[in-house]
Design a protein around this motif. Structure first.
Motif, PDB file in Angstrom:
ATOM      1  N   UNK A 382       0.820  -1.207   0.000  1.00 18.30           N
ATOM      2  CA  UNK A 382       0.000   0.000   0.000  1.00 18.30           C
ATOM      3  C   UNK A 382       0.856   1.260   0.000  1.00 18.30           C
ATOM      4  N   UNK A 383       1.964   1.234   0.705  1.00 23.67           N
ATOM      5  CA  UNK A 383       2.851   2.393   0.737  1.00 23.67           C
ATOM      6  C   UNK A 383       3.511   2.637  -0.622  1.00 23.67           C
ATOM      7  N   UNK A 384       3.545   1.606  -1.455  1.00 26.64           N
ATOM      8  CA  UNK A 384       4.109   1.761  -2.809  1.00 26.64           C
ATOM      9  C   UNK A 384       3.022   2.127  -3.814  1.00 26.64           C
ATOM     10  N   UNK A 385       1.898   1.422  -3.763  1.00 26.18           N
ATOM     11  CA  UNK A 385       0.856   1.593  -4.775  1.00 26.18           C
ATOM     12  C   UNK A 385       0.185   2.959  -4.670  1.00 26.18           C
ATOM     13  N   UNK A 386      -0.112   3.405  -3.461  1.00 30.18           N
ATOM     14  CA  UNK A 386      -0.853   4.661  -3.307  1.00 30.18           C
ATOM     15  C   UNK A 386      -0.061   5.860  -3.825  1.00 30.18           C
ATOM     16  N   UNK A 387       1.222   6.058  -3.436  1.00 30.64           N
ATOM     17  CA  UNK A 387       1.968   7.178  -4.033  1.00 30.64           C
ATOM     18  C   UNK A 387       2.134   7.047  -5.549  1.00 30.64           C
ATOM     19  N   UNK A 388       2.301   5.811  -6.038  1.00 28.86           N
ATOM     20  CA  UNK A 388       2.425   5.633  -7.481  1.00 28.86           C
ATOM     21  C   UNK A 388       1.128   6.000  -8.192  1.00 28.86           C
ATOM     22  N   UNK A 389       0.005   5.708  -7.577  1.00 32.17           N
ATOM     23  CA  UNK A 389      -1.264   6.092  -8.176  1.00 32.17           C
ATOM     24  C   UNK A 389      -1.432   7.604  -8.216  1.00 32.17           C
ATOM     25  N   UNK A 390      -0.980   8.272  -7.156  1.00 37.77           N
ATOM     26  CA  UNK A 390      -1.006   9.735  -7.164  1.00 37.77           C
ATOM     27  C   UNK A 390      -0.131  10.267  -8.299  1.00 37.77           C
TER      28      UNK A 390
END
Length: 561
Positions: A382-390
């Motif tokens: 989640x710490x990787x996917x969420x910033x990447x989605x932003x």
């Protein structure tokens, strides 16, 4: 990070980014300063018959070191795609300059190609054509420029004579200053009227347009009206061929205003149906969301928090499509989006993307269904996917608000593609970890049948995600470039329909119902009576059925054949 904090963070970032960003338009204005690229892709647009292309080049500055414009021409190329999405004459991988006209053995079957070669030495723009042409060029041709100027001077002289005669005839009446200004402007208006002459282009037309010069800068303009035979997907590019040579990086600057329009509006042929498509799909997603909420209310005792998160995703998707449809409607009618509607679309688009990947990752980890605590590995996802989605949504917003010819456009387009693939790959890890965990659990504890049912469900979910990712990212794009230019909107239709099918199947697999194997979680092992696990397959011959008695002891039965 809690889910509520994540939502708040994403909402704040989305508002900040979207307010600071602009909107895209079909009335383009691109300004390049000290550019060194040998080719600049100004735009790609699908024209129907009677579609128009207006190009106004101003503030063109190039170094005087370019003297041989035959070997190293400078100018524009307007080419139609040969096989739908594959452009034929402007491929950057060719060694020769696209502005150098190649000999053709059969011009009748060639795709339309129009070149505008700028010659600053002779202050002219040479127009050359090739292929099937029934286009109309409206421009100021150099050979007739002197005639227009002479006519303007003659008209000005005659008007001055008329003014003197009027002054002698009309006595006692004072002449107003506005009348003088109006009479002085008459020659300029007539020159402008004469400036737009029409020329029908054929397979081998050659015209010479006038190139204006002022304060060290060059300028010219033209309008193209596309005929029935020449309609199609066109690419407009600016070429500085000397920069194709190794070691040559000569700077140049210009400002280009490009307006593309079809008879129905400012949208490309492939984009005209999108406004209706998005509003229809918004209604379908909203209906599916209401059915899902009704299902949750009906089985309220089996509902988990993630079920409501899935409902929020469906409603956000529907809202995003509504604003997307409105955005395209105003682009089609006005040539540019309305800022307020564009902002709302970008906000809902960002929220939809974040909710999609968060929901898929939470389902893959079994959160709220099987467990309420995420492991350290799952938290890292989640710490990787969420910033990447932003980052992916920031890239999308920048692409939408940036002209295609700018160098930043291609950089952010590559970033968006790469980040999107990373996010799609990252959400598969929680599903793989859950499958591996269930495989280990099915062989160690006594709940083999239940674990195998959940394992089967996770495997189906994994296959669904993989199929959805491959179809929307690869297969649909391949179908797009093989479709005729006016049917390329079907790519968006296929993506939206596949998204709807994926949402419906995910909701069906993890629906809140008493017979859902994902939700059959025993509260006490002593109260569980295991179902039959084995089958009559020859590969499992000799495997025994195992049942657990009330005191926890296993009771062996006869082998199943």
């Amino acid at each position: 990070m809690a889910v509520a904090q994540i939502k708040g963070f994403l909402a704040g970032v989305s508002v900040l980014l979207v307010v600071l960003s602009g909107g895209n338009a079909r009335i383009h204005r691109l300004t390049l300063k000290n550019e060194t690229r040998f080719a600049v892709d100004l735009n790609n647009f699908g024209f129907y018959a009677n579609g128009t292309l207006d190009v106004n080049l101003s503030a063109l500055w190039i170094k005087e070191t370019v003297v041989n414009y035959t070997l190293y021409p400078v100018g524009f190329s307007l080419s139609r795609s040969r096989v739908n999405g594959v452009l034929s004459y402007t491929a950057e991988e060719t060694d020769t300059c696209p502005l150098i006209m190649q000999k053709s053995t059969n011009n009748e079957h060639d795709e339309p190609l129009i070149l505008f070669l700028i010659d600053v030495t002779n202050l002219s723009v040479n127009v050359k054509t090739r292929g099937t042409q029934d286009n109309i060029l409206i421009a100021n041709v150099k050979e007739e420029a002197s005639k227009v100027q002479r006519k303007a001077r003659d008209d000005a002289a005659s008007n001055n004579g008329n003014e003197k005669s009027k002054e002698t005839e009309i006595k006692g009446e004072e002449k107003k200053p506005e009348d003088e200004t109006e009479k002085k402007n008459i020659p300029a208006m007539e020159v402008k009227k004469e400036k737009g002459k029409e020329y029908l282009l054929d397979n081998d037309s050659k015209l010479t347009l006038a190139l204006g010069k002022g304060n060290g800068f060059y300028n010219f303009s033209f309008r193209m009206v596309f005929g029935l035979k020449a309609q199609g997907l066109y690419s407009l590019k600016f070429h500085y061929c000397q920069n194709r040579m190794p070691g040559f990086k000569l700077p140049y600057s210009f400002t280009a205003e490009v307006t593309e329009k079809n008879p129905e509006g400012y949208l490309s042929a492939a984009e005209i149906p999108l406004s209706r498509l998005y509003i229809c799909m918004a209604g379908v997603f909203f209906t599916a969301a209401m059915i899902w909420v009704y299902t949750l209310m009906k089985h309220r005792y089996s509902v988990f928090k993630i079920h409501w998160l899935m409902a929020a995703l469906a409603f956000t998707k529907s809202t995003s499509l509504v604003f997307h449809s409105i955005n395209y409607h105003f682009i089609n009618t006005e040539g540019h989006p309305i800022e307020g509607w564009a902002v709302m679309y970008y906000i809902t688009h960002l929220l939809k993307g974040a909710l999609l990947f968060i929901t898929l990752a939470l389902i893959g980890t079994g959160w709220a269904f099987v467990k309420y605590i995420l492991s350290d590995k799952e938290k890292k996802i989640f710490m990787i996917v969420i910033p990447l989605q932003v980052l992916a949504n920031v890239a999308y917003i920048i692409i939408e608000s940036t002209e295609e010819g700018s160098s930043e456009y291609y950089l952010w387009k590559e970033i968006l593609f790469l980040v999107d693939l990373i996010c799609c790959g990252a959400i598969l890890f929680p599903v793989v970890w859950s499958i591996r965990h269930l495989q280990e659990a099915s062989s160690t504890d006594g709940k083999a049948a239940m674990n195998l049912e959940k394992l089967k469900l996770f495997r189906h979910y994994y296959v669904m995600i993989v199929c959805y990712i491959y179809f929307t990212r690869i297969i649909a794009i391949l179908l797009k470039i093989t479709m005729p230019f006016q049917w390329q909107w079907c790519y968006e239709f296929l993506v939206e329909v596949s998204t709807l099918i994926f949402f419906v199947l995910t909701g069906y697999k993890f629906r809140p119902a008493s017979n859902n194997p994902y939700l059959q979680l025993p509260m006490d092992e002593d109260d569980v009576e295991m179902d039959e696990v084995v089958t009559e397959s020859g590969a499992l011959e000799g495997i025994s059925k195992v049942k657990k008695t009330s005191n926890g002891r296993e009771r062996q039965k006869e082998p199943t054949l």
